[in-house]
Motif scaffolding. Sequence first.
Motif, PDB file in Angstrom:
ATOM      1  N   LYS A   1     -25.736  75.443  76.834  1.00  0.00           N
ATOM      2  CA  LYS A   1     -25.970  75.328  75.476  1.00  0.00           C
ATOM      3  C   LYS A   1     -24.506  75.554  74.954  1.00  0.00           C
ATOM      4  CE  LYS A   1     -27.315  73.460  71.081  1.00  0.00           C
ATOM      5  NZ  LYS A   1     -27.861  73.300  70.236  1.00  0.00           N
ATOM      6  N   LYS A   2     -23.821  75.379  73.633  1.00  0.00           N
ATOM      7  CA  LYS A   2     -22.418  75.770  73.665  1.00  0.00           C
ATOM      8  C   LYS A   2     -22.419  75.765  71.996  1.00  0.00           C
ATOM      9  CE  LYS A   2     -18.590  74.952  76.811  1.00  0.00           C
ATOM     10  NZ  LYS A   2     -17.324  74.826  77.009  1.00  0.00           N
ATOM     11  N   TYR A   3     -22.250  76.778  71.747  1.00  0.00           N
ATOM     12  CA  TYR A   3     -22.215  76.346  69.865  1.00  0.00           C
ATOM     13  C   TYR A   3     -20.728  77.557  69.594  1.00  0.00           C
ATOM     14  CZ  TYR A   3     -26.964  78.169  70.431  1.00  0.00           C
ATOM     15  OH  TYR A   3     -28.167  77.953  71.329  1.00  0.00           O
ATOM     16  N   LYS A   4     -20.726  77.747  68.274  1.00  0.00           N
ATOM     17  CA  LYS A   4     -18.685  77.760  67.887  1.00  0.00           C
ATOM     18  C   LYS A   4     -18.062  78.658  68.195  1.00  0.00           C
ATOM     19  CE  LYS A   4     -17.280  79.873  63.783  1.00  0.00           C
ATOM     20  NZ  LYS A   4     -17.474  80.043  63.360  1.00  0.00           N
ATOM     21  N   ASP A   5     -18.483  80.256  68.595  1.00  0.00           N
ATOM     22  CA  ASP A   5     -18.337  80.814  69.430  1.00  0.00           C
ATOM     23  C   ASP A   5     -19.088  81.506  70.601  1.00  0.00           C
ATOM     24  OD1 ASP A   5     -16.049  81.128  67.306  1.00  0.00           O
ATOM     25  OD2 ASP A   5     -17.860  82.470  65.917  1.00  0.00           O
ATOM     26  N   HIS A   6     -19.585  80.709  71.066  1.00  0.00           N
ATOM     27  CA  HIS A   6     -21.146  81.745  72.350  1.00  0.00           C
ATOM     28  C   HIS A   6     -21.799  80.299  73.217  1.00  0.00           C
ATOM     29  CE1 HIS A   6     -21.206  84.130  68.563  1.00  0.00           C
ATOM     30  NE2 HIS A   6     -20.916  85.652  69.693  1.00  0.00           N
ATOM     31  N   GLU A   7     -21.826  81.180  74.581  1.00  0.00           N
ATOM     32  CA  GLU A   7     -22.670  80.068  75.248  1.00  0.00           C
ATOM     33  C   GLU A   7     -23.530  80.165  75.724  1.00  0.00           C
ATOM     34  OE1 GLU A   7     -20.097  76.546  78.696  1.00  0.00           O
ATOM     35  OE2 GLU A   7     -19.303  78.247  77.622  1.00  0.00           O
ATOM     36  N   LEU A   8     -24.642  79.656  75.753  1.00  0.00           N
ATOM     37  CA  LEU A   8     -25.791  79.565  76.709  1.00  0.00           C
ATOM     38  C   LEU A   8     -25.984  79.439  77.506  1.00  0.00           C
ATOM     39  CD1 LEU A   8     -29.003  81.290  75.904  1.00  0.00           C
ATOM     40  CD2 LEU A   8     -29.249  78.713  75.410  1.00  0.00           C
TER      41      LEU A   8
END
Length: 103
Positions: free
Chosen positions: A90-97
Amino acid sequence: QLAYMEQVKFDVLQNTPKNSIIVTDREDKFFWPSRAVIVRFYDPAIPKAISGRLEKDFKVYYFTPIEGEDKLNLAKQYMAQFDLSITSIKKYKDHELFLFENY
């Protein structure tokens, strides 16, 4: 920024098992105490701890700021030395999981 992190925290907690572990370098405060957290991705003891948890069927995730392909490739190469891989889930605006897996 606080609203963004609350949304990310909520999403991560909703989409990871309660007994999962999150590895991070700086974002431990966002997930503790709701999830077990391991800090210092590049600490040599961490890959062994991750492998041990995976062998016991725990899900182990890596949560990090998005830092570009070069740093991501270095992280993947580092973990490959320990027969571990990380896969983006999963990618978020400023982070990644990422999810850790044994090779």
